[in-house]
Design an enzyme around this catalytic site. Sequence first.
Site, PDB file in Angstrom:
ATOM      1  N   GLU A  72      -3.866   9.519   7.629  1.00  0.00           N
ATOM      2  CA  GLU A  72      -1.810   9.329   7.970  1.00  0.00           C
ATOM      3  C   GLU A  72      -2.238  10.175   9.700  1.00  0.00           C
ATOM      4  O   GLU A  72      -1.087   9.899   9.869  1.00  0.00           O
ATOM      5  CB  GLU A  72      -1.945   9.786   6.397  1.00  0.00           C
ATOM      6  CG  GLU A  72      -1.377   9.164   5.618  1.00  0.00           C
ATOM      7  CD  GLU A  72      -0.513   7.646   5.530  1.00  0.00           C
ATOM      8  OE1 GLU A  72       0.813   7.091   5.842  1.00  0.00           O
ATOM      9  OE2 GLU A  72      -0.948   5.746   5.403  1.00  0.00           O
ATOM     10  N   HIS A 118      -7.920   3.209   3.253  1.00  0.00           N
ATOM     11  CA  HIS A 118      -8.106   4.102   4.532  1.00  0.00           C
ATOM     12  C   HIS A 118      -8.558   4.640   5.337  1.00  0.00           C
ATOM     13  O   HIS A 118      -8.954   4.668   6.426  1.00  0.00           O
ATOM     14  CB  HIS A 118      -6.784   5.419   4.373  1.00  0.00           C
ATOM     15  CG  HIS A 118      -5.458   5.547   3.969  1.00  0.00           C
ATOM     16  ND1 HIS A 118      -4.571   4.903   3.104  1.00  0.00           N
ATOM     17  CD2 HIS A 118      -3.914   5.914   4.671  1.00  0.00           C
ATOM     18  CE1 HIS A 118      -3.351   5.068   3.045  1.00  0.00           C
ATOM     19  NE2 HIS A 118      -2.501   5.780   3.911  1.00  0.00           N
ATOM     20  N   ASP A 136       0.953  -1.229  -0.085  1.00  0.00           N
ATOM     21  CA  ASP A 136       0.358  -0.106   0.094  1.00  0.00           C
ATOM     22  C   ASP A 136       0.899   1.143   0.122  1.00  0.00           C
ATOM     23  O   ASP A 136       2.122   0.882   0.081  1.00  0.00           O
ATOM     24  CB  ASP A 136      -0.657  -0.093   1.590  1.00  0.00           C
ATOM     25  CG  ASP A 136      -1.735   1.151   0.832  1.00  0.00           C
ATOM     26  OD1 ASP A 136      -2.735   1.299  -0.051  1.00  0.00           O
ATOM     27  OD2 ASP A 136      -2.062   2.019   2.070  1.00  0.00           O
ATOM     28  N   SER A 137       0.772   2.568  -0.034  1.00  0.00           N
ATOM     29  CA  SER A 137       1.102   3.575  -0.482  1.00  0.00           C
ATOM     30  C   SER A 137       1.368   4.245   1.131  1.00  0.00           C
ATOM     31  O   SER A 137       2.393   4.544   1.274  1.00  0.00           O
ATOM     32  CB  SER A 137      -0.133   4.494  -0.735  1.00  0.00           C
ATOM     33  OG  SER A 137      -1.079   4.682   0.177  1.00  0.00           O
ATOM     34  N   CYS A 164     -11.138   2.998  -0.242  1.00  0.00           N
ATOM     35  CA  CYS A 164      -9.925   2.944  -0.048  1.00  0.00           C
ATOM     36  C   CYS A 164      -9.721   2.938   0.772  1.00  0.00           C
ATOM     37  O   CYS A 164     -10.335   2.992   2.087  1.00  0.00           O
ATOM     38  CB  CYS A 164      -9.706   4.895  -0.068  1.00  0.00           C
ATOM     39  SG  CYS A 164      -8.243   5.016   0.253  1.00  0.00           S
ATOM     40  N   CYS A 172      -3.947  -1.553  -2.415  1.00  0.00           N
ATOM     41  CA  CYS A 172      -4.152  -0.092  -2.360  1.00  0.00           C
ATOM     42  C   CYS A 172      -5.076   0.698  -3.267  1.00  0.00           C
ATOM     43  O   CYS A 172      -4.867   0.206  -4.670  1.00  0.00           O
ATOM     44  CB  CYS A 172      -3.139   0.666  -2.674  1.00  0.00           C
ATOM     45  SG  CYS A 172      -3.403   2.847  -3.137  1.00  0.00           S
TER      46      CYS A 172
END
Length: 275
Positions: free
Chosen positions: A159, A195, A11-12, A193, A74
């Site tokens: 994040e 996240h 993932d990023s 997404c 992701c």
Amino acid sequence: MQAKQPIGVFDSGYGGLTILKKIKHKLPQYDYIYLGDNARAPYGTRSFETVYEYTLQAVKWFFAQGCPLVIIACNTASAKALRTIQQNDLPNIDKEKRVLGIVRPTSEVIGNYSKTKKIGILATRGTVNSASYKIEINKFFPEVEVIQKACPIWVPLVEYGEYENEGADFFVKKYIDELLQNEKDIDTILLACTHYPLLKKSIEKAVPEDVQIITQGEIVAASLKDYLYRHPEIESKISKGETLEFYTTDEEEGFTAQANIFYGEPFNAKQIHLS
Ligand code: DGL
């Protein structure tokens, strides 16, 4: 004979941990390596070329670790880089290895959740602009209307750990209201997404009670189980030692402290550099 090796999960940043958690729960027998490109996250606002270049670097790194299978956990990277990697790069790098994404397995089933056949997609700007979900969902469910909304502030909120407070509630409600203003009959919202599951509590507060919120972890885990059952030639190359290793492109103390919130269990990560 070649040594058996782990599944790579990419993932990023931290988001893919929400997918890994469900995969590990469904398929505990395998070994896994997770890599978060935290030093270069978020990907959601970056160009196609950049996301492709970064994702390809990560895939090559996993292959160098011996992974026979890499899951791009992701949506942004799956939407922007996966097809090119599968079609153009993989045949030149290693025909025996596989790279799978998370847009397609989600699109294959999401239409079954909706009665009104109007589905809201919340994702990064990159995923929305790629139109990947509209295209893929309509392949499997032509009768479904897909209404997309980019939520550019949500990934930074997550994040930086700012996801269970009034600030998060404000920005969650803002985008949910904008989505539902466009189409009142939406009965299903996909958090497209990795996240966004961390914002689920805020999202639930912002939507009407009859709208269901779908996250991807269990869908992706079930799809992977099915894939490995259908592809014994890949499954047989994966090592079964029940181990997990975590890597980040950012400094490891910060990652370890924050990642534990996403994964729900403490662990130590190691830093690597992609190029
Ligand atoms: N986790 C990524 C996704 O699923 C997005 C995060 C980012 O923008 O880097 O789309």
